[in-house]
Design a protein around this motif. Structure first.
Motif, PDB file in Angstrom:
ATOM      1  N   LEU A  37       0.859  -1.187   0.000  1.00 27.95           N
ATOM      2  CA  LEU A  37       0.000   0.000   0.000  1.00 27.95           C
ATOM      3  C   LEU A  37       0.891   1.231   0.000  1.00 27.95           C
ATOM      4  CD1 LEU A  37      -2.727  -0.979   2.598  1.00 27.95           C
ATOM      5  CD2 LEU A  37      -3.140  -0.398   0.216  1.00 27.95           C
ATOM      6  N   ASN A  40      -1.390   8.235  -1.142  1.00 25.91           N
ATOM      7  CA  ASN A  40      -2.095   8.731  -2.328  1.00 25.91           C
ATOM      8  C   ASN A  40      -1.325   9.773  -3.134  1.00 25.91           C
ATOM      9  OD1 ASN A  40      -4.163   7.038  -1.704  1.00 25.91           O
ATOM     10  ND2 ASN A  40      -5.459   8.592  -0.775  1.00 25.91           N
ATOM     11  N   LEU A  87     -10.296  -0.916  -4.896  1.00 26.79           N
ATOM     12  CA  LEU A  87      -9.333   0.127  -4.532  1.00 26.79           C
ATOM     13  C   LEU A  87      -9.965   1.517  -4.562  1.00 26.79           C
ATOM     14  CD1 LEU A  87      -6.133  -1.133  -6.370  1.00 26.79           C
ATOM     15  CD2 LEU A  87      -6.517  -1.099  -3.920  1.00 26.79           C
ATOM     16  N   THR A  90     -12.443   1.979  -1.578  1.00 30.58           N
ATOM     17  CA  THR A  90     -11.801   2.137  -0.269  1.00 30.58           C
ATOM     18  C   THR A  90     -10.747   3.250  -0.270  1.00 30.58           C
ATOM     19  OG1 THR A  90     -10.209   0.410  -0.827  1.00 30.58           O
ATOM     20  CG2 THR A  90     -12.156  -0.262   0.438  1.00 30.58           C
ATOM     21  N   LYS A  92      -7.745   3.385  -1.705  1.00 34.45           N
ATOM     22  CA  LYS A  92      -6.394   2.885  -1.469  1.00 34.45           C
ATOM     23  C   LYS A  92      -5.634   2.860  -2.790  1.00 34.45           C
ATOM     24  CE  LYS A  92      -7.542  -0.241   2.336  1.00 34.45           C
ATOM     25  NZ  LYS A  92      -7.702  -1.644   2.741  1.00 34.45           N
TER      26      LYS A  92
END
Length: 128
Positions: A37, A40, A87, A90, A92
């Motif tokens: 992960l 952003n 993705l 959520t 992510k």
């Protein structure tokens, strides 16, 4: 929708190093997936992917290229419904490495079936 653009390819050396040092991985024969992960700010798309085939196992470039082509195509067709939807909902973003560890070159329908299984397994791990 069913595209695989330059922005979706993982080229950043720092991200690749971080992926292999701090990322999680799992096996879904004939693939090995590593994922991490990321925050952003670093990337524009929901997922960036690195696709690799061992030079030690497949000496001829034509074989490696054939496998990579099949792997990319299987990912391109499955990614939207099995990865991107999760993705984006959520919020992510991940970096993902897909390595081919199979002993022989499999037909495309097996690639597609296994890619589906791999993406479902990945989405389960992301949901945790």
């Amino acid at each position: 929708m069913y595209t695989f653009k330059k922005e979706e390819r993982l080229c950043n050396k720092r991200l690749i190093d971080e992926l292999f040092h701090n990322g999680s991985s799992f096996l879904c024969y004939p693939f090995k997936a590593s994922w991490l992960l990321v925050d952003n700010a670093t990337q524009t798309t929901a997922a960036q992917v690195l696709i690799s085939v061992s030079k030690r196992r497949y000496k001829h470039a034509v074989d490696r290229n054939l496998i990579k082509r099949r792997l990319r195509e299987a990912y391109r067709l499955q990614k939207q419904q099995h990865l991107y939807d999760l993705l984006t909902s959520t919020n992510k973003k991940i970096v993902l490495s897909l390595g081919y560890i199979g002993k022989q070159i499999e037909p495309f329908d097996l690639f597609e079936k296994k890619m589906l299984k791999l993406l479902k397994q990945l989405s389960e791990q992301l949901a945790k």
